[in-house]
Design a protein around this motif. Structure first.
Motif, short mmCIF file in Angstrom:
data_model
loop_
_atom_site.label_atom_id
_atom_site.label_comp_id
_atom_site.label_asym_id
_atom_site.label_seq_id
_atom_site.Cartn_x
_atom_site.Cartn_y
_atom_site.Cartn_z
N CYS A 1 0.83 -1.19 0.00
CA CYS A 1 0.00 0.00 0.00
C CYS A 1 0.87 1.25 0.00
O CYS A 1 1.84 1.32 0.74
CB CYS A 1 -0.89 -0.01 1.25
SG CYS A 1 -1.98 1.41 1.28
N CYS B 1 -2.37 5.90 5.38
CA CYS B 1 -3.35 6.44 6.32
C CYS B 1 -2.62 6.62 7.65
O CYS B 1 -1.76 5.80 8.01
CB CYS B 1 -4.53 5.48 6.45
SG CYS B 1 -5.35 5.23 4.87
N CYS C 1 -2.20 3.55 10.17
CA CYS C 1 -2.07 2.17 9.67
C CYS C 1 -0.63 1.70 9.46
O CYS C 1 0.21 2.41 8.92
CB CYS C 1 -2.83 2.07 8.35
SG CYS C 1 -2.86 0.42 7.66
FE1 SF4 Z 1 -3.33 1.40 3.10
FE2 SF4 Z 1 -3.80 0.93 5.67
FE3 SF4 Z 1 -4.86 3.05 4.49
FE4 SF4 Z 1 -5.75 0.63 3.90
S1 SF4 Z 1 -5.92 1.61 5.87
S2 SF4 Z 1 -5.28 2.28 2.45
S3 SF4 Z 1 -3.85 -0.56 4.02
S4 SF4 Z 1 -2.67 2.69 4.79
#
Ligand code: SF4
Ligand code: SAH
Ligand code: F3S
Length: 445
Positions: free
Chosen positions: A157, A161, A164
């Motif tokens: 990814c 976020c 995360c």
């Molecule tokens: Fe990426 Fe985590 Fe955001 Fe999902 S929640 S888009 S895995 S950073």
């Protein structure tokens, strides 16, 4: 024969990886066991997403240490492997904290598991590299278990976020080529799979190499898989709102293999909180997106993920989440208390929400989501649906399978129907399952 015990603690991708590690070990002569006491190799495929998930591994390893010592007294060797996202995040700390662990291997290097096990005879090993070579092309042919299966099409990814760990544990986003995915799908179908769930942390950001050159979207990929003989259903998870392309939305209306179910995490109904989370869309953009998806497929079942108590979330902002849930009406959902994760930007913030407030918000949100889930299940009663039979049911003489909307149904039908599509009338909705009866002359699909 040597035996291997492999357990997944995480998301669907983690479960997929666990299956592939079992395939690797099978190719090395290990048979799979569900009884950890008889295992010569134990693999714990760990998850780092929330604190609770990642702490689990340490208590589990504590139990295994005792088991390993007992087996050693009986002259038996036991190799303990910690794999997955905790392995990636904590690497050498795991070796330091848990002397019983022999191998630590991350999610992008587990194709090296056999070599690492061999090396571990002389020293404890850690491999948390992100190797350049393609892990998928190094894995042995896939063995099948069951009627439905996961297929990883995209990993990693780039979205970061604020809460995360995934971009750190899984690395940058990479899509597998269409041809490679098709080959794996063919192997799954040859082994009896009828329903494939395409998985990725951002599965709809998929942009793999197309067979004729250029790049394919998720909708293109699903079209490319749709002619595979034996394939009855396609699903995909997990998607990000910002990657819901027009062609993907349209696929819900025009590709009959794509099931009417969409898991689309929103996290919060407050635009201010969404911005602080770095989700890069507003609450109203999410509402509009859902409206477009429903236009393409009016009966679609919607699912989502929510985080309550993100740092700085006010009461009023939490109420906006409640309002969004009330507006949209979800068929199912996952909701979590915010859990600070070391190394993520949100963990540095000083405006943490007290635990008691998080608990109260989560209870209210879950109550509402439960009501919506029950109402959705109830709305199925009296309807005729197609069920893909997956396994034996709860009671003798019963089988169980899922509806297009991903609801489990118990049906009085013989075990010979496993792997087939049955036309079923839903008679009743229970706490965790629906109940259905076979329509006359419907067992032929
Ligand atoms: Fe990426 Fe985590 Fe955001 Fe999902 S929640 S888009 S895995 S950073
Ligand atoms: N890639 C997916 C989410 C993968 S993680 C997406 O972007 O939607 C699965 C879910 O775990 C997330 O949707 C989020 O709701 C939850 N989650 C992730 N990190 C978390 C944290 N630090 N605390 C609480 N929940 C978290
Ligand atoms: Fe957990 Fe890693 Fe999946 S952190 S949610 S196992 S990608």
């Amino acid at each position: 024969m040597k035996k291997a015990f492999v357990k997944s603690y995480g998301c669907q991708m983690n479960a997929y990886d666990a299956g592939r590690m079992a395939d690797l070990l099978a190719a090395e002569g290990y048979s799979a066991t569900e009884t950890v006491e008889e295992a010569d190799v134990v693999v714990l495929n760990t998850c780092h997403i929330r604190e609770k998930a990642s702490e689990k591994v340490f208590s589990e390893v504590g139990r295994l240490r005792v088991l390993k010592a007992e087996r050693a007294q009986a002259g038996l060797d036991t190799r303990i492997v910690v794999a997955g996202c905790v392995a990636q995040a904590e690497g050498r700390e795991i070796l330091a904290r848990t002397p019983a662990v022999d191998v630590v291997v991350g999610p992008q290097s587990y194709h090296r598991l056999p070599e690492l096990l061999a090396e571990s005879r002389s020293r404890r090993v850690v491999d948390t590299e992100f190797p350049i070579e393609d892990k998928f092309s190094k894995l042995p042919a896939r063995r099948n278990r069951g009627v439905t299966g996961f297929l990883t099409i995209q990993e990693g990814c780039d979205k970061f976020c604020a809460f995360c760990v995934v971009p750190y544990t899984r690395g940058a986003e990479v899509s597998r080529p269409v041809a490679q995915i098709r080959a794996e799908a063919e192997a799954m179908l040859a082994g009896g799979v009828r329903e494939i769930t395409l998985i990725g942390q951002n599965v709809n950001a998929y942009h793999g190499e197309a067979p004729g050159g250029g790049s394919a979207t998720l909708a293109d990929l699903m079209r490319a898989l749709s002619d595979l003989p034996g394939l009855a259903r396609l699903r995909y998870t997990t998607s990000h709102p910002n990657d819901m392309g027009d062609d993907l939305i349209a696929a819900h209306g025009d590709n009959p293999l794509v099931m009417p179910y969409l898991h689309l995490p929103v996290q919060s109904g407050s635009t201010r909180v969404l911005q602080a989370m770095n989700r890069k869309h507003t609450a109203d953009e999410y509402r509009r997106l859902i409206a477009r998806v429903r236009e393409a497929r009016p009966d679609i079942a919607l699912s989502s993920d929510f985080i309550v108590g993100f740092p700085g979330e006010t009461d009023a902002e939490f109420e906006e989440t409640m309002r969004l849930v009330a507006d949209i009406d979800f068929a199912s959902a996952f909701s979590f208390k915010y859990s600070p994760r070391a190394g993520t930007p949100a963990a540095e913030r000083e405006d943490a929400i007290p635990e008691a407030v998080k608990t109260e918000r989560l209870a209210r949100l879950q109550h509402l989501l439960d009501q919506q889930r029950h109402a959705f299940n109830e709305s199925m009663v009296g309807r005729t649906v197609e069920v893909l039979v997956e396994k034996a049911g709860r009671h003798p003489g019963q089988v169980a399978g899922k509806t297009p909307h991903l609801l489990m149904v118990q049906i009085d039908a013989p075990a010979s129907t496993i792997g087939t599509l049955l036309t079923v009338r839903i008679t009743r909705s229970g706490a965790n399952s629906l109940f259905g009866e076979l329509l006359p002359d419907a067992a032929a699909a």
